[in-house]
Design a protein around this motif. Structure first.
Motif, PDB file in Angstrom:
ATOM      1  N   VAL A 196       0.942  -1.191  -0.143  1.00  0.00           N
ATOM      2  CA  VAL A 196      -0.106   0.074   0.148  1.00  0.00           C
ATOM      3  C   VAL A 196       0.835   0.975  -0.089  1.00  0.00           C
ATOM      4  N   ALA A 197       0.440   2.222  -0.917  1.00  0.00           N
ATOM      5  CA  ALA A 197       1.538   3.089  -1.199  1.00  0.00           C
ATOM      6  C   ALA A 197       1.573   3.984   0.165  1.00  0.00           C
ATOM      7  N   GLY A 198       2.916   4.341   0.674  1.00  0.00           N
ATOM      8  CA  GLY A 198       3.171   5.175   1.800  1.00  0.00           C
ATOM      9  C   GLY A 198       3.148   4.544   2.946  1.00  0.00           C
ATOM     10  N   LEU A 199       2.913   3.185   2.979  1.00  0.00           N
ATOM     11  CA  LEU A 199       2.841   2.384   4.328  1.00  0.00           C
ATOM     12  C   LEU A 199       3.989   1.600   4.320  1.00  0.00           C
ATOM     13  N   GLN A 200       4.973   1.570   5.183  1.00  0.00           N
ATOM     14  CA  GLN A 200       6.067   0.800   5.622  1.00  0.00           C
ATOM     15  C   GLN A 200       5.667  -0.550   5.922  1.00  0.00           C
ATOM     16  N   THR A 201       6.230  -1.973   5.147  1.00  0.00           N
ATOM     17  CA  THR A 201       6.219  -2.975   5.591  1.00  0.00           C
ATOM     18  C   THR A 201       7.114  -3.991   5.364  1.00  0.00           C
ATOM     19  N   THR A 202       7.116  -5.085   5.541  1.00  0.00           N
ATOM     20  CA  THR A 202       8.292  -6.259   5.259  1.00  0.00           C
ATOM     21  C   THR A 202       7.765  -6.804   4.196  1.00  0.00           C
ATOM     22  N   VAL A 203       8.940  -7.363   3.249  1.00  0.00           N
ATOM     23  CA  VAL A 203       8.675  -8.058   2.083  1.00  0.00           C
ATOM     24  C   VAL A 203       9.673  -9.329   2.206  1.00  0.00           C
ATOM     25  N   GLY A 204       8.790 -10.517   2.052  1.00  0.00           N
ATOM     26  CA  GLY A 204       9.567 -11.692   1.840  1.00  0.00           C
ATOM     27  C   GLY A 204      10.085 -11.998   0.632  1.00  0.00           C
ATOM     28  N   VAL A 205      11.267 -12.534   0.496  1.00  0.00           N
ATOM     29  CA  VAL A 205      11.714 -13.163  -0.852  1.00  0.00           C
ATOM     30  C   VAL A 205      11.791 -14.487  -0.648  1.00  0.00           C
TER      31      VAL A 205
END
Length: 848
Positions: A196-205
């Motif tokens: 979601v634009a502007g909301l910091q998050t964690t991304v799994g790879v």
């Protein structure tokens, strides 16, 4: 089951009341409905989980794979008593089902064995275990385990060494070329489900090779302006994570450096202008949940309602609701002590009870079982008695009854390269709930270090959850299993659906089942969805059956889709395992093990010649006579037929389109009239006042409701056709009043089990496997044997180790002639549903 369900509802009400107070509400919050639906789903579908404990982790071709099967309730992990049939198979890398076992379950338990053919090529084979009922859900929920099978060759002579080395080099080059031709799969998974634009998050790879195994690599994330915004790298298991704040209007891609030094680009999922972000973190003894929300442009309200709930295998853990506005962070705390061990499924819903985000986190066992396995000595001599004490207690020292299995195998064994290191704990608490392949499941639970905790969290960021979708759960209560195709089996069944050629279901059709040698006929009807079910087969012999179907109006223009007992893995979800390394195959470790295994197999053939059944027969004389006719059951002999047409007498049989053309003009008094794609038949001078004037048609001794079924049999497969008229046909009673036309194929009825035919299907019923007993001789005083003891790989296998209410059991066996170190390993479950595991080491000294 019902009482358990009521207790859980009571606990749910208490939990929701606490949740309401924690959120400042004085009434029961809306998530009550959601959690009740989850519990109702588990109550209606009664999901199951299977597990196989093996005697070894890898095998040489020609060895026996011994296993203990556990079937458990997927929610409580207690032994399941609903399904009574378990299917176990071995699948080759090309998706072919090579070996099959049908097991009769008793209280959720069974034992089995498979003799791996000595002709198997070296490779990684997949072992599966599942019930008919489990097939109604995602096939990813089957128990699967990759098993390396080595074709260990004899030691290489010096003269042949150069040739073998050249072959190994060629194999390595071929493997590298195949790997280079297949682009690695690199995927990115935002925590909770979306960016979601502007909301910091964690991304799994997740980076994986073509065979599904992890891949170590590094990369950078760049935006549409080619600016670097993040970096990441993956370890050997191929999974990692990084923090990321997507910006409005941007598209992102990953530029990845592959192991061979080349680069590749992979797009990231699109960024949403509005939506929800869900993050879950483990902090001390709690899970902290953080929710943020970006409303759509032009939203009329500043705040939005939300609902949050969490469960472990349908057991409610947390529920609450609240409000959130732009720029705010909604927080909740879930006590880890409130959840049973396993995967905690955290779900976020909006005010309309639409699921917006989900997250999986792992709950460790707070009070694991204490299992102790104690040999009475550390070192033993050849053929010496070993006594082992087994003790199972709860974490507070109370005895715990359990069902276990024990294996004692030599170390070092075969390399488990490309195999799956898994345990009953790893499967029940982790992989049984996950979709897709998980490499080395046991690694994630073997210890609680910062590295394994991070790896486990990265796994759950990138692995799909399979038990249900919210669309299934939020339907009408009690209807979750209404559309299930595969029945809950209490014995061997024949089931399927009636469909037309366009896959449209045929409701309320009529069926007739003819059962092999018994000549029994069973008549039934399909339901409104075309489903049919025949039960009551004992599974004691491999009986051939013929099933015929018609529509409610009597037409045979339909197909019978029978439920196959051993389904092939579907191509969409199948990743063939990577081939085994030719370098490892030629290693001293594999060669030495292969020598021990070959000697063991040779000794077994000499002293236990029937290695498949375990039964040794004395020399006997067998007298008999060859049956001159096809083995299908019949009431007449060929000599009783009025006319016989042999296919061998047709010089150009390939030119005939069907069996009716073979008959045309060759049988005196037989008239065949084409009627579209069908034929009507009548024998001259034979009429019936009571019924049809059409003769009775038989296929390999079984009567056909409609002769159109013969259109599916190629004339080249016909052995002969016999026609009976007049007094010769009276042996068939009123059915033969208009004559009999009997078609016999060269290979018998069973060879047409996979040939689609209008209104007819033929199958051979599976037989319950009769498991052999593991060879474990006794060397009591005065009963010594001069025969060599062949046990060189698996020293002992005891699949039926029951620990009573005292929590203690004892196992005794004798060592063999082979010296070395051995590892004893116990696996199983307590009657309360907790995984049980233990290991011990022992040494067998050589002859002085």
């Amino acid at each position: 089951m019902k009482n358990s369900y009521c207790r859980r509802i009571g606990a749910l009400s208490t939990l929701l009341a606490v949740g309401a107070l924690s959120f400042g509400f004085d009434t029961v919050p809306k998530p009550l409905h959601l959690l009740r639906q989850v519990m109702a789903f588990y109550e209606a579908t009664q999901p199951e989980v299977s597990y196989l404990h093996l005697d070894q982790a890898a095998y040489v071709a020609g060895e026996t794979l011994w296993f203990k099967a556990y079937l458990l309730d997927a929610s409580s992990h207690q032994p399941d008593s609903l399904s009574k049939v378990l299917y176990v198979d071995v699948v080759a890398p090309d998706r072919q089902v090579l070996l099959k076992r049908t097991l009769a379950l008793t209280d959720g338990l069974a034992t089995g064995d498979m003799v791996l053919p000595d002709t198997l090529r070296s490779g990684v084979y997949t072992l599966r275990a599942y019930t008919s009922w489990m097939r109604n859900s995602d096939a990813g929920l089957f128990f699967t385990r990759r098993i390396p099978v080595w074709q260990a060759s004899a030691p290489v002579s010096i003269g042949a060494e150069t040739s073998v080395m050249r072959q190994a080099q060629l194999a390595r080059r071929t493997a590298r070329a195949l790997e280079a031709a297949t682009k690695p799969d690199v995927q990115f998974f935002p925590e909770g489900g979306e960016y979601v634009a502007g909301l910091q998050t964690t991304v799994g790879v997740k980076a994986a090779q073509a065979g599904g195994r992890g891949l170590a690599l590094a990369g950078v994330i760049i935006d549409g302006n080619k600016r670097e915004v993040a970096r990441f790298s993956t370890p050997a298991l191929g999974m990692s994570s990084f923090g990321f704040t997507p910006q409005p209007g941007q598209k992102y891609e990953a530029r990845v450096t592959l192991p061979d030094g080349s680069t590749a680009t992979y797009p990231l999922p699109a960024v949403r202008a509005s939506g929800w972000v869900l993050n879950v973190r483990e902090v001390g003894d709690d899970f902290r949940v953080f929710v943020r929300y970006q409303p759509p442009a032009g939203a009329t309200t500043a705040t939005a309602p939300l609902q949050l709930l969490a469960h472990v295998r349908g057991q409610p853990v947390y529920a609450g609701q609240g409000q959130i506005g732009p720029g705010e962070t909604f927080q909740a705390t879930i006590a880890r002590s409130a959840a049973p061990a396993g995967l905690l499924h955290v779900s976020l819903f909006d005010g309309q009870q639409v699921a917006q985000a989900e997250r999986l986190v792992f709950v460790t066992e707070a009070r694991p079982l204490q299992v102790r396995l104690r040999p009475d000595k550390a070192t033993y001599g050849p053929r010496e008695l070993v006594n082992m004490e087994v003790e199972v207690t709860t974490s507070d020292g109370q005895p715990a009854p359990a069902e276990l299995s024990l294996t004692v195998a030599g170390t070092p064994g075969l390399p488990a390269e490309a195999g799956d290191a898994t345990t009953v704990r790893a499967h029940l608490l982790l992989t049984s709930e996950l979709r897709g392949y998980v490499e080395s499941p046991a690694y994630y639970l073997q210890s609680r270090t910062p590295e394994t905790r991070r790896a486990l969290d990265d796994l759950l960021l990138t692995q799909g959850w399979s038990r249900f979708t919210w669309q299934q759960v939020l339907g009408e209560p009690g209807t979750a299993a209404a559309g299930y195709r595969y029945p809950l089996e209490r014995g061997i069944v024949v089931a399927g659906q009636l469909v037309r050629g366009n896959d449209k279901l045929v409701p309320n059709g009529e069926l007739m089942l003819l059962i092999g040698k018994q000549k029994d006929i069973v008549v039934s009807k399909a339901d409104a969805n075309g489903n049919f079910l025949f039960t009551g087969f004992p599974g004691q012999d491999s009986t051939k059956i013929l099933l015929q179907g018609r529509t409610a109006k009597g037409s045979s223009n339909l197909l019978l889709q029978l439920n196959e007992w051993w389904p092939r893995p579907v191509p969409a979800g199948w990743r063939p395992p990577a081939p085994l390394s030719p370098v490892v195959l030629a290693s001293a470790e594999v060669v030495a093990y292969g020598q021990r295994s070959r000697r063991q197999q040779q000794l077994e053939r000499i002293y236990r010649p029937d290695s498949t059944s375990g039964i040794i027969l004395r020399n006997v004389d067998i007298r008999g006579r060859k049956e001159p006719e096809n083995s299908g059951f019949r009431l007449h002999r060929t000599s009783q037929a009025s006319s016989v047409l042999y296919a061998r007498d047709f010089s150009n049989i390939e030119s005939y389109q069907n069996i009716f053309q073979m008959l045309q003009g060759r049988v005196a008094g037989l008239t065949l009239t084409p009627n579209g794609i069908s034929y009507s038949a009548q024998l001259r001078g034979i009429t019936s006042m009571a019924g049809s004037n059409s003769p009775l048609f038989l296929l390999d001794g079984l009567p056909l409701l409609n002769p159109d079924a013969l259109l599916s049999i190629p004339p080249t497969d016909v052995d002969r056709i016999e026609v009976l008229m007049g007094a010769n046909a009276t042996i068939y009673g009123s059915q033969g009043a208009s004559g009999v036309i009997a078609v016999y194929t060269k290979r018998g009825l069973g060879d047409y089990s996979n040939v689609p035919a209008a209104g007819v299907a033929v199958r051979q019923l599976p037989v319950f496997h009769r498991t052999r007993e593991f060879y474990a001789p006794r060397y009591d005083a005065g009963r010594s044997s001069e025969k060599p003891d062949p046990r060189a790989t698996t020293l002992y296998w005891q699949p039926r180790l029951t620990v009573p209410t005292s929590g203690r059991a004892r196992v005794s066996f004798y060592t063999a002639d082979q010296a070395g170190t051995f590892r004893a390993s116990i696996e199983g479950v307590s009657l309360a549903g907790q995984p049980a595991m233990a290991e011990a080491a022992l040494t067998v000294a050589g002859q002085p």
